[in-house]
Scaffold this motif. Structure first.
Motif, PDB file in Angstrom:
ATOM      1  N   PRO A  55      55.763 -43.873 -29.984  1.00 16.81           N
ATOM      2  CA  PRO A  55      56.434 -44.883 -30.797  1.00 16.81           C
ATOM      3  C   PRO A  55      56.000 -46.299 -30.416  1.00 16.81           C
ATOM      4  CG  PRO A  55      57.907 -44.141 -29.069  1.00 16.81           C
ATOM      5  CD  PRO A  55      56.658 -43.293 -28.970  1.00 16.81           C
ATOM      6  N   ILE A  56      56.004 -47.182 -31.396  1.00 18.35           N
ATOM      7  CA  ILE A  56      55.856 -48.614 -31.155  1.00 18.35           C
ATOM      8  C   ILE A  56      57.280 -49.153 -31.230  1.00 18.35           C
ATOM      9  CG2 ILE A  56      54.888 -50.785 -31.977  1.00 18.35           C
ATOM     10  CD1 ILE A  56      52.642 -49.102 -33.303  1.00 18.35           C
ATOM     11  N   ILE A  57      57.785 -49.605 -30.097  1.00 24.55           N
ATOM     12  CA  ILE A  57      59.195 -49.966 -29.993  1.00 24.55           C
ATOM     13  C   ILE A  57      59.359 -51.483 -29.864  1.00 24.55           C
ATOM     14  CG2 ILE A  57      61.302 -49.696 -28.620  1.00 24.55           C
ATOM     15  CD1 ILE A  57      60.200 -46.919 -27.816  1.00 24.55           C
ATOM     16  N   VAL A  58      60.222 -52.030 -30.713  1.00 26.06           N
ATOM     17  CA  VAL A  58      60.578 -53.444 -30.662  1.00 26.06           C
ATOM     18  C   VAL A  58      62.104 -53.522 -30.658  1.00 26.06           C
ATOM     19  CG1 VAL A  58      60.507 -55.640 -31.900  1.00 26.06           C
ATOM     20  CG2 VAL A  58      58.487 -54.169 -31.862  1.00 26.06           C
ATOM     21  N   LYS A  59      62.636 -54.206 -29.663  1.00 28.00           N
ATOM     22  CA  LYS A  59      64.094 -54.371 -29.539  1.00 28.00           C
ATOM     23  C   LYS A  59      64.819 -53.033 -29.613  1.00 28.00           C
ATOM     24  CE  LYS A  59      63.882 -59.053 -31.182  1.00 28.00           C
ATOM     25  NZ  LYS A  59      64.206 -60.021 -32.208  1.00 28.00           N
ATOM     26  N   LYS A  60      64.311 -52.069 -28.839  1.00 28.69           N
ATOM     27  CA  LYS A  60      64.909 -50.738 -28.700  1.00 28.69           C
ATOM     28  C   LYS A  60      64.900 -49.920 -29.990  1.00 28.69           C
ATOM     29  CE  LYS A  60      67.823 -52.189 -24.891  1.00 28.69           C
ATOM     30  NZ  LYS A  60      69.163 -52.276 -24.358  1.00 28.69           N
ATOM     31  N   ARG A  61      64.011 -50.275 -30.926  1.00 32.05           N
ATOM     32  CA  ARG A  61      63.915 -49.562 -32.205  1.00 32.05           C
ATOM     33  C   ARG A  61      62.450 -49.289 -32.522  1.00 32.05           C
ATOM     34  NH1 ARG A  61      63.686 -52.438 -36.963  1.00 32.05           N
ATOM     35  NH2 ARG A  61      63.652 -51.044 -38.715  1.00 32.05           N
ATOM     36  N   ALA A  62      62.146 -48.076 -32.934  1.00 30.48           N
ATOM     37  CA  ALA A  62      60.773 -47.739 -33.312  1.00 30.48           C
ATOM     38  C   ALA A  62      60.457 -48.402 -34.641  1.00 30.48           C
ATOM     39  CB  ALA A  62      60.594 -46.231 -33.409  1.00 30.48           C
ATOM     40  N   ILE A  63      59.370 -49.173 -34.663  1.00 30.15           N
ATOM     41  CA  ILE A  63      58.963 -49.825 -35.902  1.00 30.15           C
ATOM     42  C   ILE A  63      57.654 -49.232 -36.425  1.00 30.15           C
ATOM     43  CG2 ILE A  63      60.194 -51.966 -35.435  1.00 30.15           C
ATOM     44  CD1 ILE A  63      56.662 -52.383 -35.049  1.00 30.15           C
ATOM     45  N   GLY A  64      57.121 -48.273 -35.689  1.00 27.84           N
ATOM     46  CA  GLY A  64      55.889 -47.629 -36.100  1.00 27.84           C
ATOM     47  C   GLY A  64      55.483 -46.577 -35.096  1.00 27.84           C
ATOM     48  N   VAL A  65      54.348 -45.939 -35.367  1.00 23.65           N
ATOM     49  CA  VAL A  65      53.829 -44.885 -34.497  1.00 23.65           C
ATOM     50  C   VAL A  65      52.332 -45.099 -34.324  1.00 23.65           C
ATOM     51  CG1 VAL A  65      53.398 -42.396 -34.310  1.00 23.65           C
ATOM     52  CG2 VAL A  65      55.585 -43.223 -35.200  1.00 23.65           C
ATOM     53  N   LEU A  66      51.875 -44.989 -33.097  1.00 25.02           N
ATOM     54  CA  LEU A  66      50.445 -45.040 -32.783  1.00 25.02           C
ATOM     55  C   LEU A  66      50.021 -43.623 -32.443  1.00 25.02           C
ATOM     56  CD1 LEU A  66      47.858 -46.686 -32.202  1.00 25.02           C
ATOM     57  CD2 LEU A  66      48.710 -46.971 -29.862  1.00 25.02           C
ATOM     58  N   HIS A  67      48.977 -43.127 -33.120  1.00 24.56           N
ATOM     59  CA  HIS A  67      48.559 -41.755 -32.805  1.00 24.56           C
ATOM     60  C   HIS A  67      47.046 -41.640 -32.752  1.00 24.56           C
ATOM     61  CE1 HIS A  67      47.709 -40.919 -37.092  1.00 24.56           C
ATOM     62  NE2 HIS A  67      48.889 -41.431 -37.365  1.00 24.56           N
ATOM     63  N   ILE A  68      46.616 -40.635 -31.995  1.00 23.41           N
ATOM     64  CA  ILE A  68      45.203 -40.280 -31.884  1.00 23.41           C
ATOM     65  C   ILE A  68      45.084 -38.788 -32.144  1.00 23.41           C
ATOM     66  CG2 ILE A  68      44.573 -42.137 -30.291  1.00 23.41           C
ATOM     67  CD1 ILE A  68      44.744 -40.092 -28.002  1.00 23.41           C
ATOM     68  N   GLY A  69      43.919 -38.365 -32.602  1.00 25.86           N
ATOM     69  CA  GLY A  69      43.726 -36.948 -32.877  1.00 25.86           C
ATOM     70  C   GLY A  69      42.321 -36.504 -32.543  1.00 25.86           C
ATOM     71  N   THR A  70      42.150 -35.192 -32.490  1.00 24.15           N
ATOM     72  CA  THR A  70      40.835 -34.602 -32.224  1.00 24.15           C
ATOM     73  C   THR A  70      40.548 -33.543 -33.281  1.00 24.15           C
ATOM     74  OG1 THR A  70      41.684 -32.848 -30.801  1.00 24.15           O
ATOM     75  CG2 THR A  70      41.121 -34.926 -29.727  1.00 24.15           C
ATOM     76  N   PHE A  71      39.269 -33.269 -33.453  1.00 24.88           N
ATOM     77  CA  PHE A  71      38.845 -32.236 -34.394  1.00 24.88           C
ATOM     78  C   PHE A  71      38.800 -30.864 -33.736  1.00 24.88           C
ATOM     79  CE2 PHE A  71      36.848 -36.141 -36.111  1.00 24.88           C
ATOM     80  CZ  PHE A  71      37.578 -36.208 -37.288  1.00 24.88           C
TER      81      PHE A  71
END
Length: 97
Positions: A55-71
């Motif tokens: 999670p991307i957290i701002v002021k104790k609230r998730a405002i987005g998600v950062l993700h990575i993946g593989t094939f």
């Protein structure tokens, strides 16, 4: 992903991979993407097999998600999870504080 943005795909909080991360404010490590609910078909269409998200957290609230993946199937390590969370924290700090 750019395709999600251009196709205006919105992930509801609590639904799918990213929505669950945002709802629970915790990471998710999936070794086989075919075994979980994914709201956006783009991940599967791209051939992503394993994925790690935090999670991307701002002021104790998730405002987005950062993700990575593989094939190729794999399980991301605890260290990789920690590093991705550090990146997400930096994104939150630099863009939202």
């Amino acid at each position: 992903m750019e395709e999600e943005k251009s196709e205006n795909i919105r992930i509801p909080i609590g639904k799918g991979f990213a929505g669950q991360i945002a709802a629970n404010c915790t990471h998710m490590n999936i070794g086989d993407l075919s075994e979980v609910e994914v709201v956006s078909p783009i991940l599967r269409n791209k051939g992503i097999r394993s994925i790690l998200g935090v999670p991307i957290i701002v002021k104790k609230r998730a405002i987005g998600v950062l993700h990575i993946g593989t094939f190729n199937p794999r399980h991301f390590t605890e260290k990789e999870t920690e590093i991705l969370q550090i990146f997400a924290n930096q994104i939150a700090y630099h863009f939202f504080y």
